[in-house]
Each structure stands twice: as structure tokens, then as C-alpha cells.
Design a protein around this motif. Structure first.
Motif, PDB file in Angstrom:
ATOM      1  N   PRO A  70     -33.687  22.393  53.386  1.00 39.70           N
ATOM      2  CA  PRO A  70     -34.353  20.899  52.812  1.00 39.70           C
ATOM      3  C   PRO A  70     -34.096  21.385  51.428  1.00 39.70           C
ATOM      4  N   GLY A  71     -33.313  20.104  50.752  1.00 42.88           N
ATOM      5  CA  GLY A  71     -33.504  20.809  49.216  1.00 42.88           C
ATOM      6  C   GLY A  71     -33.348  18.548  49.159  1.00 42.88           C
ATOM      7  N   VAL A  72     -35.090  18.672  47.452  1.00 43.39           N
ATOM      8  CA  VAL A  72     -35.233  16.744  47.366  1.00 43.39           C
ATOM      9  C   VAL A  72     -35.314  17.034  46.284  1.00 43.39           C
ATOM     10  N   ARG A  73     -34.823  16.230  46.264  1.00 38.73           N
ATOM     11  CA  ARG A  73     -34.521  15.341  44.374  1.00 38.73           C
ATOM     12  C   ARG A  73     -35.735  14.628  44.143  1.00 38.73           C
ATOM     13  N   VAL A  74     -36.756  14.250  43.411  1.00 42.86           N
ATOM     14  CA  VAL A  74     -37.392  14.026  43.334  1.00 42.86           C
ATOM     15  C   VAL A  74     -37.829  13.023  41.763  1.00 42.86           C
ATOM     16  N   ASP A  75     -38.520  12.008  41.680  1.00 47.27           N
ATOM     17  CA  ASP A  75     -38.617  11.339  39.954  1.00 47.27           C
ATOM     18  C   ASP A  75     -39.629  12.641  40.305  1.00 47.27           C
TER      19      ASP A  75
ATOM     20  N   LEU B 217     -36.683  24.110  48.597  1.00 50.25           N
ATOM     21  CA  LEU B 217     -36.240  23.152  47.429  1.00 50.25           C
ATOM     22  C   LEU B 217     -37.035  21.612  46.878  1.00 50.25           C
ATOM     23  N   ILE B 218     -36.956  21.719  46.209  1.00 49.14           N
ATOM     24  CA  ILE B 218     -37.903  20.515  45.682  1.00 49.14           C
ATOM     25  C   ILE B 218     -37.381  20.864  43.911  1.00 49.14           C
ATOM     26  N   GLU B 219     -36.339  19.460  44.018  1.00 52.45           N
ATOM     27  CA  GLU B 219     -35.677  19.449  42.111  1.00 52.45           C
ATOM     28  C   GLU B 219     -36.858  18.196  41.987  1.00 52.45           C
ATOM     29  N   CYS B 220     -37.671  18.171  40.992  1.00 52.26           N
ATOM     30  CA  CYS B 220     -38.313  17.206  39.686  1.00 52.26           C
ATOM     31  C   CYS B 220     -37.920  17.099  39.035  1.00 52.26           C
ATOM     32  N   VAL B 221     -37.435  16.022  39.062  1.00 54.52           N
ATOM     33  CA  VAL B 221     -36.770  15.601  37.811  1.00 54.52           C
ATOM     34  C   VAL B 221     -37.457  14.791  36.423  1.00 54.52           C
TER      35      VAL B 221
ATOM     36  N   GLU C 148     -31.115  35.523  45.150  1.00 61.23           N
ATOM     37  CA  GLU C 148     -30.988  36.315  45.785  1.00 61.23           C
ATOM     38  C   GLU C 148     -32.947  35.802  46.373  1.00 61.23           C
ATOM     39  N   SER C 149     -33.487  34.899  45.804  1.00 62.75           N
ATOM     40  CA  SER C 149     -35.132  34.622  46.364  1.00 62.75           C
ATOM     41  C   SER C 149     -35.427  33.740  47.235  1.00 62.75           C
ATOM     42  N   LEU C 150     -34.176  32.685  46.777  1.00 65.02           N
ATOM     43  CA  LEU C 150     -33.691  31.338  48.489  1.00 65.02           C
ATOM     44  C   LEU C 150     -33.076  32.377  49.726  1.00 65.02           C
ATOM     45  N   ASN C 151     -32.340  33.085  49.403  1.00 65.33           N
ATOM     46  CA  ASN C 151     -31.909  33.734  50.357  1.00 65.33           C
ATOM     47  C   ASN C 151     -32.707  34.239  51.380  1.00 65.33           C
ATOM     48  N   MET C 152     -33.531  35.142  51.028  1.00 63.53           N
ATOM     49  CA  MET C 152     -34.562  36.223  51.338  1.00 63.53           C
ATOM     50  C   MET C 152     -36.074  35.134  51.974  1.00 63.53           C
ATOM     51  N   ALA C 153     -35.706  34.323  51.357  1.00 64.09           N
ATOM     52  CA  ALA C 153     -36.555  33.418  51.925  1.00 64.09           C
ATOM     53  C   ALA C 153     -36.416  32.351  52.736  1.00 64.09           C
ATOM     54  N   ALA C 154     -35.240  32.448  52.791  1.00 64.40           N
ATOM     55  CA  ALA C 154     -34.501  31.657  53.842  1.00 64.40           C
ATOM     56  C   ALA C 154     -34.504  31.960  55.273  1.00 64.40           C
ATOM     57  N   ILE C 155     -34.033  33.773  54.750  1.00 64.32           N
ATOM     58  CA  ILE C 155     -33.459  34.531  56.446  1.00 64.32           C
ATOM     59  C   ILE C 155     -34.852  35.120  56.944  1.00 64.32           C
ATOM     60  N   TRP C 156     -35.955  34.700  56.516  1.00 61.18           N
ATOM     61  CA  TRP C 156     -37.503  35.701  56.460  1.00 61.18           C
ATOM     62  C   TRP C 156     -38.413  34.551  57.311  1.00 61.18           C
ATOM     63  N   LYS C 157     -37.705  33.011  56.378  1.00 59.65           N
ATOM     64  CA  LYS C 157     -38.165  32.035  56.955  1.00 59.65           C
ATOM     65  C   LYS C 157     -40.001  31.804  56.711  1.00 59.65           C
ATOM     66  N   LEU C 158     -39.974  32.193  55.157  1.00 60.82           N
ATOM     67  CA  LEU C 158     -41.209  32.302  54.326  1.00 60.82           C
ATOM     68  C   LEU C 158     -41.573  30.473  53.746  1.00 60.82           C
ATOM     69  N   PRO C 159     -43.632  30.706  53.798  1.00 53.90           N
ATOM     70  CA  PRO C 159     -44.351  29.810  53.481  1.00 53.90           C
ATOM     71  C   PRO C 159     -44.220  29.730  51.337  1.00 53.90           C
ATOM     72  N   VAL C 160     -42.620  29.121  51.879  1.00 50.83           N
ATOM     73  CA  VAL C 160     -42.850  29.224  50.312  1.00 50.83           C
ATOM     74  C   VAL C 160     -42.224  27.228  49.482  1.00 50.83           C
ATOM     75  N   LEU C 161     -42.337  27.568  48.795  1.00 50.96           N
ATOM     76  CA  LEU C 161     -42.089  25.802  47.997  1.00 50.96           C
ATOM     77  C   LEU C 161     -41.249  25.850  46.560  1.00 50.96           C
ATOM     78  N   PHE C 162     -40.166  26.042  46.323  1.00 49.41           N
ATOM     79  CA  PHE C 162     -39.410  26.210  45.079  1.00 49.41           C
ATOM     80  C   PHE C 162     -39.130  24.583  44.419  1.00 49.41           C
ATOM     81  N   VAL C 163     -39.879  24.565  43.046  1.00 50.96           N
ATOM     82  CA  VAL C 163     -40.644  23.035  42.744  1.00 50.96           C
ATOM     83  C   VAL C 163     -39.549  23.945  41.314  1.00 50.96           C
ATOM     84  N   CYS C 164     -38.529  23.352  41.502  1.00 47.17           N
ATOM     85  CA  CYS C 164     -37.981  22.747  39.970  1.00 47.17           C
ATOM     86  C   CYS C 164     -38.408  22.092  38.894  1.00 47.17           C
ATOM     87  N   GLU C 165     -39.088  22.256  38.327  1.00 41.74           N
ATOM     88  CA  GLU C 165     -39.038  21.348  36.987  1.00 41.74           C
ATOM     89  C   GLU C 165     -37.884  21.422  35.824  1.00 41.74           C
TER      90      GLU C 165
END
Lengths: 443, 349, 336
Positions: free
Chosen positions: C214-219, C245-249, C168-185
Motif C-alpha cells: 500500500p502507498g498512502v500520501r497524506v498531509d 509506504l506512507i508519504e507525508c507531504v 532494494e529495501s522496499l522489494n525485500m520487505a515486500a517479498i518477505w512480508k516484513l513488519p516495516v513502515l517506510f515513512v517518507c517525509e
């Protein structure tokens, strides 16, 4: 179904004068009953609207069974109540009218059906003996006024004492200290221009037994309660016979200096009231005898001796419960209060001696039937049909000018079990007396 | 419903502009007017909710506001109750004053996490470092034939959560005044609006005024018994009181208006006066608002004035049914209230 | 040592000055030592309740916060000590919070799971998996609506990517183009359940496609890689291009919480990840590029050790909250 004839067990309604939903006033004809002697109109006992007519014309209905219900204005009309027996059946008729007419009459009276039926006794915790069921408000009031709740009989479900009960207990706001009237103690309360009312309690009771009736009596009449010898606060006296006892009462009566008084007596007090009426007729405005002693030898000796002997609540309770039709009325708190009043062993000894003298071998050893025949003042005789101490049929010795009121589902203590009826009947005599006085003055 | 209009605004606890023109508005219009005033007066105020834009809201409460204030301030949210409520919480946490509309209070079940774990607790958990001035509006209650998932009265759930304030206006006047009070309140305020009240009319002053949160209103003074009600139970209790007056029973009707925090003083004073208490509420009887009111009284100094057992008239222990007669039977009606009061006053309980 | 050609240098080296980088290393070290000291205090019975340690994940916390300033905001998780320190919190007040003291960040009301220095833009750790996601979106909505220019970094774990709130959050952030980084650890485990058993996608970053961001996966153990991905995403956010969306492995060395008996993973697996220690790696990187020597590192270590012991001492000597004030801050005291 009212009992309009002495031997009647059932009645047959020949026709209804009202229909479902008819608005009636007290005194309006409701239906006609046919007996083997005559047909007679039965009038509405109250104002209201007729509902739930159970008894169809032409069917036999047992005495005391509701035939219809009268709802007061605003009362929610519920589903038809169960018409079956023991029903605290028919609303009481207006007493006094026929009695006053001088005809022998036996009026069926029972508890007022217009009040909602009591809740079943089954549910709820039993109140501990020393802590009667009472609302917080009643408790606070009792605390403030220094009233012992154990002495109050509650009017609520399962005997719960509410604010009004405490207030009523205190209603004789001008309760004077007990005073000696010759050999006995009497308690005066209230006052006003009306003819005073003298109350004589029964054996093994005391003046507290009138607590539920006194608040319901009409205003303007002083109320005097006499404690019999060896009862309540009156000292024990040596009594060798009923005559001795009556003499003490008459002495107290004379000392109290009544000009005119309505006399009400219950059980042994009823016998004494009758004896008083026999010798002080001109001082009596009326006489109300409630299950009086002396109208026959039969009695439940076990109960009276049991009461006199009881030295603890547990042994007192069964006998107290035998006094009333509905044992639920005698709550543990009530028993406790009664026992508290009998805590003095010398009082119990005196009462046992009195019982040995008056009720030797479980027989009423004195006969007042002749006195009853001689009674000249307006008199009502009340008896509960469920009285297990003195059989109600002893009432049938009453002469024609005595009005008979037989109360269904009421035991030996109507002033406890149906105080509203007792008070209303006393009030009727007071009204009658007033009316007569007015007529005399006008003449 | 007509009785709702008869509920007198409690002047003692309101702060209308002196001399303000008073019109008859519907409950929904009064809420809309309050939101318009809030949007005009404070640029931080935003409305959020499903279909509150051009559609005008499921119950037409937001109406034309999107045309007056634009879609940036009257924001349609996707059908995402949890996310939407959480966005409102996060926005409130960081400086906006969101008014979030649930389409039905039942849908709050989807958003309980954000309301209960976040909105209610953030200030406390962070040692007072933040506040969450969010307003949430919940169309609630039965009577519309919407059945079990669109008819509940869940206000007691929220009333159980420290950190939330919960109000339940019964009149257009209070609906407007409480909403404006909620917008100014620094803490999360949940407003339960009964759907049957939306079309009821009543006097509403023009302009800005507030009804203080936490103050009940004595909307009918009486002597014999205190009847505590809220929302649509208020007009029903008043109707019952009118019937009872004909029987010589003089009932005092209290409109709770706020169920958290409860107005202890008003409740205690009333019961101490009347000596009897009947709690009326549409929510399920067990563990409901009336249960709390009765416990409050039982624990209070009013206890010593009670002259009859406290009686609760609450919703049946059943999901709200669909069929009209069943639906009616599931929640207190005027006759139920009158009957309960009669039993209490006449000593039959 | 031969300087590496500029273009081939890692992002962090290219982009940040030496002080910033040394400071980043110090923060990573501070997180490590803080959590070790917290664990030690826990063992000594000084800490009530439980705690979720992020030892081994320091690079993602510090790397993601590197492009932020104090006006930018973060939302954190139950494993949030690192985020809190990375966003500039004082470890002394954090210890005080752990010890349940009135001087703690939450005045002893929140503890480990709700720790935050709000003045530094940290909107709070959160005890609910996924609880911070919608809040971050709301904070981003505020930033956009009020035009503050602030960006919000929303930290969450791999476990949260299966929560409804995430979607729900990613969707709303996207439809409203909000300045947020979703950083998944992504530390591979939601408590005991491995990511590959719990999620239908192999990578959390793959979820971005569903929300057109954008979805990015990094070390996630490479501070530079994390900082680079976040730097780009922050830049996008600041110009109004919306969320990323940034995924930090990465990997948590310790168990999920203090009650974890490590039955779902092997010693070997843990050792493999310990060998990829993000703190050592970043220190080595700085040394490789001549920005740090062994002496500097010792000085750093000592200063961190001093700060930790001073913090513990402060917490120990701080007063307990007064139970009389139990209900303070449940509501705003309007009289105050």
C-alpha cells in the motif's frame, strides 16, 4: 676470455668441451683456446652448470669478455647477460697452481661472476658523509659495540653496511691494543697455529685499509698490521731515503720477534715488504706484493701528493677515487672515514715530507727490481690492470718464479676492490706453505 | 594448490576439542561445517546471500544447508547487494547473527555504503550503545579466469576501516575456526575466502572450535627471512620456502590469517629474529596489506633488527586480465616469491 | 462550541485519549523549541559542525511514532532531531550530544547526525541518504524471525526515493512480508533539487505499486492524518501483512543545513508553508475539540521552555570526552 699469453688482446676458442646445461666441476675442461703459440685447455673455475655460451668456436673474443656463465646450484637462470665489454668477465682461475710450478705465468683474474652483478650506481640518494649507508641492524650492532660505522666499508649495494660487515669488522675479536714494536706501531688480531700474516699498508693509508681482507683470511693465522712511520698510529720519523724507511720497518720486524711470517705489502708497503724479504728471507714464509713500489720510475705523482696534502674530505675524495677503478666504491662515507684518520695536521706534514723524499718530482726514486730478481720465497705479484698510480706493466719485470696475477677492472687497491681475490691468493700461499711443511715433516 | 594441505594448523592458537576426530576436509566443506555448527548452536544465526539456498551457493559452500535448516534460516536474497548487506546489518543490530555471503568479493563494491558507513561505524557513532555482530563472506582472488570484475583482492579496502575485522584463512582448519570465531564476535567480521582454496583439503577437527581473530600463525619456522603471506599466497610462500631451503635459505613463513587487527607481536618477533622481511600479497601492491605490514615493521622495535630493505611482492598495477598467462603474471607466483626472497637474503636489494 | 459528530472527527481525536494528544502536542512543541535552541546555540558557537533542522515537519515525526511503543523501532535520517524526540529521547542528553559532551547520547562521538536513544528503540539518525532503509528492513527481519511483535518505522526523505537502497529495501520487505513502515517525509527538496525535478513520479507513494505494497500520501503537517495512516500500516504489519509506504507531504522552514543560502526557493513559498505550521494546527485542533485551552497551552509552553533551558544548562555543564578514550567503542571491548 682468459688471457693466457702476454701479448694477447683477443682469444679464439677452437672447440667447446661442454654444452649449454652441462654440469661441471672446478678443473673440468671447458674449452680450448688457440693462440699463435699453442692451443690450450681452459678449465672450469668453479662447480656449477654452464649456461649462455656466447662465444662460438672460431670467433675472436676480446680478453675479459664473458664467453659463458656458470650458475651455482639453485641460482635462477636468468636471461642471457649482456656479453659486452668491461665485463667483469671470467671467473677467476685457481691461482697458485701454475705459480707454484715455477713457470712464468700470468693469470687472468677478475671479479667472481658467480655473485649477482651489482646494481647500477645511478639510483639512490647519496649517503651523507658523516652518515654512511647502513641497515638498521648494522647501526644497532655498531651502537652496541661502540664501532664507528664510518670506518666500515659496506658490502651491500651502493656500499651499504649490513650486519655481516659490522660483525666482520669486529671479527678479529681478540684485537689487542696497538703495541710499539721498536720505532713503529703494530696491531695484532686473531691467532692460532697457522703462520702469522704481516700486512704493510701503502703510502698515505693506514692499517684500516686491510679491513675488508682480514675477515676473509683463513682462520688460525694471527694477523699483524704495521703502521708505517707517520701513518696511522706510528710516530713520524726522520726519513732521508727509502733505505732509512726500510731500516725502520726491519727494526720493527725484528722487535716484533717473528719466527716465520707471511708478508703482504701494498704499494709503498709492497716495496718495503720486498726490501724486508731481501734481508730477512729466512723468516718469510711467503711474499704477496700488491702493486708494489720500486719496480719502475713511472707513477701518478699528482695522486700521491694530492693524498698527502689533502686537509679536507672534498680535496681528498678525487684522489681516493683515482686509486680505484670503480669510483662508486669510494663513497662519501668512505672518504669521510679516510679523512678522519688523517685529521692530525702533523701526520699530513710527515707524509708530505716522506713523499718529497721518496717520490720527488713525481718519480719513484728507488729501484727494487734487483731485489725482486733475488727473491727466494714463494711470491705472488698482484696488479690491477686499471691501476692509475703505478702502471701494471711494471709487473712484467717479475722473474719466472714469481706468480703474476693481473686483475681486470681493478685499480691500485685490489684489497679494497676485490678483497675476496686478494684473500684467496694469500690463502693459497698459506696452504702451499702448510703443504710443504707437512711434506718435510713426513720425510 | 596441493601445498595448502601441507599447512600445519597452528595448534598454539587454536582451541580444538580435546580428542576431537580430525578428518581431511576441503576448505569449502570446512566453512559449511562451521556454518552448520553455528546454525545448530544458536537460533539467532541466519545465512543470507544470493543463490545460497537450493542452488547451494555460487561456489557450493552452503551446499545442502537449506535442506537441513530450512529457507527461513538459509535465506536466498534477491540480487541486491547493497540492500542485502544492509538487511544483514540491521538484523545484526537488532539481535540476529547473520552470515551474509557475497557471490564474489567484487560485488562488495555495490554494498560498500552499508559495510563501511553503517556496519563499521554504528557502534562508535552511537557511543557504544549498539553492536553489529554481522559476518560477511567474500569469495575473492584471481586464478579462475573470471577476469577483472570477478577476481579482485579487495581485503585491504576493508582493512582500512576502523570498526571492521578482516580475516583471510588459508587452510580448511582456519576457515572453520575463524568463521566460528567470527560468528561469536560482537563486531562485524569480513571473511575473505580465496576461490582457489575452496577445493584444497586439510585436517579439520570435528565439532566446535575457534581460531582467534587477530592471531597470525608461524606455519614454517625459519632463520634467514620472514615471508608474510595470507590466503592463497600462503601455500605459494611455503612452496617457495621449500625451494629456497635447497639453496640454503631458511625462510620463516607467517600466515597472517587476520589482516585487521594485525598480529603485531608475531610479526615483530619474527622479523627481529630473521632480520629480513618479504611481504607477499595478491592485492594490488600499492597501498596493500603488505604495505601495511612493512610499515608496521618499519615503525616497530623490529626496525633496529632489519638487515635488508623490506620487499613487497604484490599484485601488478592492473585489473586482473582474462588470458591465463596474463592472469598469472598479474599476481605473485611461487617463483616470484622465491626470487624476491633470494634477492633480499643475498643482499641484492 | 458544538461537538462535532463522532464520525466526522479527525482520527486522532477519535482514537487517542486527551493525555496522549496533549502529550503529542507537547512533543511537537518540544521538537520546535529544541531545534530553535539548537540553532541559537549554533549561532553562539556552542555547536561544532552543522545541523539539519526539521522545523515545520514536527507532525510527521510525532504522528508516525504515535502508534508505536518502546519495543517498536525506528530508523532516522540526517534530519532526525524530531524523530529522536518523538521516540521519547531526553532533550538534555541531546543537547549534550550537540555540544560534544560525554553525557550526550553518543558520548560526543556522533553529534547531530547520529543522535539516538537506542533504549527507546531508535536505531539511529543516519548521515547517508537512504542509509537507514536496509537497516530498517533488517530490524524488521529480526522482529519477524524472533517473533517479537515489534514494528519498525523507517523515516526517510524525498531525496532517498531515488537511491538504490530505497528500491532494494522496499522489494525485500515486500517479498518477505516484513513488519516495516517506510515513512517518507517529502519536504519537497533533496538539498536544492526539487522533488518534481528529481523523481520520475509525482508522488513517492506511487512507488509502492512497484513493490506490491500500500502507498498512502497524506498531509504531513496534519498530525492526525499522519497518525491515521501509520496506525493502519502498523496494524497491517503486526498481523503479518507486510510493509507499507506512507508519504507525508511537508516542508522544512529552514535551509537544508546551516550552509544553505535558500537560492532555490522563494520567500513566498516558505511563507505559505509557515502558515501551515503543524504545531499551531494541532494545538488548534485540540482547542477545537475542547481538549486544550489557552491557559493549558501557556503552561505547556512554559514547561517546554523550562525543559529546554534545563537541557542546555545540563549540556553546558557536562564534561567533555577524554581524548585518552578516543578509540573506545570502535570495537566491543571483550574484556569489559
Amino acid at each position: 676470455m682468459p688471457k693466457v699469453d702476454m701479448d694477447m688482446a683477443t682469444g679464439r676458442i677452437t672447440s667447446w668441451s661442454v654444452a649449454e646445461g652441462t654440469r661441471v666441476k672446478a678443473g673440468d675442461p671447458l674449452f680450448v683456446i688457440e693462440t699463435d703459440k699453442a692451443a690450450m685447455d681452459v678449465d672450469s673455475p668453479a662447480d656449477g652448470v654452464v649456461h649462455h655460451i656466447h662465444a662460438e668456436a672460431g670467433t675472436d673474443v676480446p680478453i675479459g669478455q664473458p664467453v659463458a656463465w656458470i650458475y651455482v646450484d639453485g641460482e635462477t637462470v636468468g636471461p642471457p647477460p649482456n656479453p659486452s665489454p668491461s665485463g667483469r668477465g671470467w671467473p677467476r682461475e685457481r691461482p697458485g697452481e701454475r705459480g707454484a710450478a715455477g713457470a712464468p705465468s700470468e693469470q687472468h683474474t677478475s671479479l667472481n661472476t658467480l655473485t649477482p652483478p651489482p646494481l647500477p650506481e645511478a639510483e639512490g640518494l647519496a649517503a651523507p658523509a658523516d652518515r654512511p649507508r647502513a641497515t638498521p641492524h648494522a647501526r644497532r650492532l655498531a651502537r652496541e659495540r661502540g664501532v664507528d660505522l664510518r670506518l666500515i666499508l659496506g658490502s651491500g649495494p651502493r656500499g651499504r653496511i649490513a650486519r655481516a660487515d659490522v660483525e666482520a669488522y669486529q671479527t678479529p675479536a681478540v684485537t689487542a691494543a696497538p703495541e710499539m714494536a721498536g720505532p713503529l706501531v703494530l696491531h695484532r688480531s686473531g691467532g692460532g697455529p697457522g703462520t702469522p700474516v704481516l700486512l704493510l699498508h701503502g703510502f698515505a693509508a693506514d692499517s684500516h685499509v686491510w679491513a675488508r681482507v682480514v675477515p676473509l683470511l683463513p682462520c688460525g693465522h694471527a694477523v699483524i698490521k704495521l703502521d708505517l712511520p707517520g701513518h696511522g698510529r706510528s710516530p713520524a720519523r726522520s726519513v732521508g731515503s727509502f733505505r732509512d724507511l726500510a731500516r725502520l720497518v726491519v727494526a720493527a720486524f725484528d722487535r716484533a720477534g717473528f719466527d716465520r711470517v707471511h708478508v703482504v705489502g701494498h704499494s709503498l708497503g709492497g716495496g718495503l715488504a720486498l726490501a724486508l724479504a731481501d734481508v730477512r728471507a729466512r723468516r718469510l714464509a711467503s711474499l704477496t706484493l700488491i702493486a708494489p713500489a720500486g719496480l719502475g720510475p713511472e707513477m701518478d705523482g699528482d695522486a700521491l701528493f694530492g693524498l698527502a696534502r689533502a686537509s679536507r674530505a672534498e680535496s681528498l675524495a678525487p684522489w681516493l677515487r683515482r686509486l680505484v677503478a670503480d669510483p662508486g666504491l669510494v663513497t662519501d662515507g668512505f672518504v669521510h672515514a679516510a679523512m678522519l684518520a688523517r685529521a692530525d695536521p702533523s701526520l699530513r706534514t710527515a707524509q708530505q715530507a716522506l713523499a718529497d723524499c721518496l717520490f720527488a718530482d713525481g718519480v719513484q726514486c728507488f729501484d727494487l727490481q734487483a731485489a725482486l730478481q733475488r727473491v727466494a720465497v714463494p711470491t705472488k705479484l698482484l696488479w690491477g690492470r686499471a691501476d692509475r698510480v703505478f702502471p701494471w706493466r711494471q709487473a712484467l719485470h717479475a722473474p719466472g718464479r714469481v706468480a703474476l696475477h693481473l686483475l681486470d677492472d681493478i685499480g691500485h687497491v685490489p684489497h679494497l676492490e676485490a678483497p675476496d681475490i686478494v684473500a684467496a691468493l694469500i690463502a693459497d700461499l698459506a696452504t702451499l706453505d702448510q703443504a710443504r711443511a707437512d711434506t718435510k715433516r713426513a720425510a | 594448490m596441493s601445498a595448502a594441505a601441507a599447512v600445519a594448523p597452528a595448534t598454539a592458537s587454536t582451541t580444538p576439542i580435546t580428542g576431537a576426530v580430525v578428518r581431511d576436509l576441503s576448505y569449502a566443506e570446512a566453512i559449511r561445517e562451521a556454518m552448520a555448527i553455528a546454525l545448530e548452536r544458536d537460533p539467532r544465526v541466519v545465512l543470507m546471500g544470493e543463490d545460497i539456498g537450493v542452488y547451494g551457493g555460487a561456489f557450493q559452500v552452503t551446499g545442502d544447508l537449506v535442506h537441513r535448516f530450512g529457507p527461513d534460516r538459509v535465506m536466498d536474497t534477491p540480487i541486491s547487494e547493497l540492500g542485502g548487506a544492509g538487511v544483514a546489518v540491521g538484523a545484526a543490530l537488532t539481535g540476529l547473527r547473520p552470515i551474509f555471503e557475497f557471490q564474489f568479493s567484487d560485488f562488495a563494491t555495490l554494498a560498500m555504503e552499508q559495510i563501511v558507513n553503517q556496519a563499521a561505524k554504528l557502534r562508535f557513532m552511537l557511543g557504544g550503545a549498539v553492536s553489529v555482530p554481522v559476518v560477511m563472506r567474500f569469495p575473492a582472488g584471481s586464478g579462475t579466469g573470471a577476469a577483472a570484475q570477478h577476481s579482485q583482492s579487495l581485503e585491504a579496502w576493508f582493512g582500512h576501516v576502523p570498526g571492521l575485522k578482516v580475516v583471510q584463512p588459508a587452510t580448511p582448519h582456519d576457515a572453520k575456526g575463524l568463521l566460528l570465531a567470527a560468528v561469536h564476535d560482537p563486531d562485524p567480521v569480513m571473511i575473505f575466502e580465496h576461490k582457489l582454496l575452496y577445493k584444497t583439503k586439510g585436517p579439520v577437527p570435528e565439532g566446535h572450535y575457534t581460531v582467534p581473530i587477530g592471531e597470525a600463525a608461524v606455519c614454517r619456522p625459519g632463520r634467514d627471512v620472514t615471508v608474510v603471506a595470507s590466503a592463497v599466497m600462503v601455500p605459494r610462500a611455503l612452496d617457495a620456502a621449500t625451494q629456497l631451503a635447497a639453496d640454503g635459505i631458511d625462510a620463516e613463513v607467517i600466515d597472517l590469517r587476520t589482516i585487521r587487527p594485525l598480529d603485531r607481536e608475531t610479526l615483530i618477533a619474527s622479523v627481529a629474529k630473521t632480520t629480513r622481511l618479504v611481504c607477499v600479497y595478491e592485492g594490488v601492491k600499492t597501498l596493500g596489506v603488505g604495505a601495511e605490514v612493512s610499515a608496521l615493521i618499519a615503525e616497530s622495535e623490529a626496525f633496529d633488527y632489519l638487515d635488508a630493505p623490506i620487499v613487497r611482492v604484490g599484485g601488478a598495477e592492473v585489473p586482473i586480465p582474462y588470458s591465463p598467462e596474463l592472469e598469472k603474471a598479474a599476481v605473485p607466483q611461487t617463483a616470484d616469491i622465491a626470487a624476491a626472497v633470494r634477492r633480499v637474503v643475498r643482499g641484492a636489494v | 462550541m458544538q461537538p462535532v459528530a463522532m464520525a466526522n472527527r479527525p482520527f486522532a481525536i477519535r482514537h487517542y485519549d486527551a493525555d496522549t494528544l496533549r502529550n503529542a502536542l507537547r512533543r511537537m512543541l518540544l521538537i520546535r523549541r529544541f531545534e530553535e535552541a539548537a540553532e541559537d546555540s549554533y549561532m553562539r558557537g556552542l555547536v561544532h559542525g552543522t545541523m539539519h533542522l526539521s522545523i515545520g515537519q514536527e507532525a510527521s515525526a510525532v504522528g508516525a511514532c504515535l502508534p508505536l511503543d518502546d519495543t517498536d523501532m525506528i530508523t532516522s535520517t540526517h534530519r532526525g532531531h524530531g524523530h529522536c524526540i518523538a521516540k521519547g529521547a531526553d532533550v538534555a542528553r541531546m543537547f549534550a550530544e550537540f555540544f560534544g559532551k560525554e553525557t550526550g547520547y553518543c558520548r560526543g562521538r556522533g553529534g547531530s547526525m547520529h543522535i539516538a536513544d537506542v533504549s527507546k528503540g531508535n536505531l539511529g539518525a543516519n548521515g547517508i541518504v537512504g542509509g537507514g532503509l536496509p537497516i530498517a528492513v533488517g530490524a524488521a527481519l529480526t522482529a519477524k524471525r524472533l517473533g517479537t511483535g515489534a514494528v519498525v518505522v523507517c523515516f526517510f526523505g524525498d531525496g532517498a526515493n531515488n537511491e538504490g537502497a530505497f528500491h532494494e529495501s522496499l522489494n525485500m520487505a515486500a517479498i518477505w512480508k516484513l513488519p516495516v513502515l517506510f515513512v517518507c517525509e517529502n519536504n519537497h527538496y533533496g538539498m536544492s533539487m526539487a522533488m518534481d525535478r528529481a523523481s520520475a513520479v509525482a508522488a513517492v507513494a506511487d512507488r509502492a505499486a512497484a513493490y506490491a505494497m500500500p502507498g498512502v500520501r497524506v498531509d504531513g503537517n496534519d498530525l492526525s492524518a499522519v497518525a491515521e495512516a501509520c496506525h493502519d500500516a502498523v496494524a497491517r504489519a503486526r498481523v503479518g501483512d507486510g510493509p507499507s509506504l506512507i508519504e507525508c507531504v511537508t516542508y522544512r522552514w529552514r535551509g537544508h543545513s546551516k550552509s544553505d543560502r535558500n537560492r532555490y526557493r522563494t520567500k513566498e513559498e516558505i511563507e505559505t508553508w509557515v502558515a501551515r505550521d503543524p504545531v499551531r494546527r494541532f494545538a488548534a485542533l485540540l482547542m477545537d475539540h475542547g481538549l486544550l485551552n489557552a491557559t493549558d497551552f501557556d503552561v505547556l509552553e512554559r514547561s517546554v521552555a523550562d525543559e529546554i533551558s534545563a537541557g542546555v544548562a545540563f549540556a553546558k555543564s557536562s564534561p567533555n570526552p577524554d581524548p585518552v578514550l578516543l578509540t573506545r567503542d570502535v570495537y566491543t571491548d571483550l574484556a569489559a
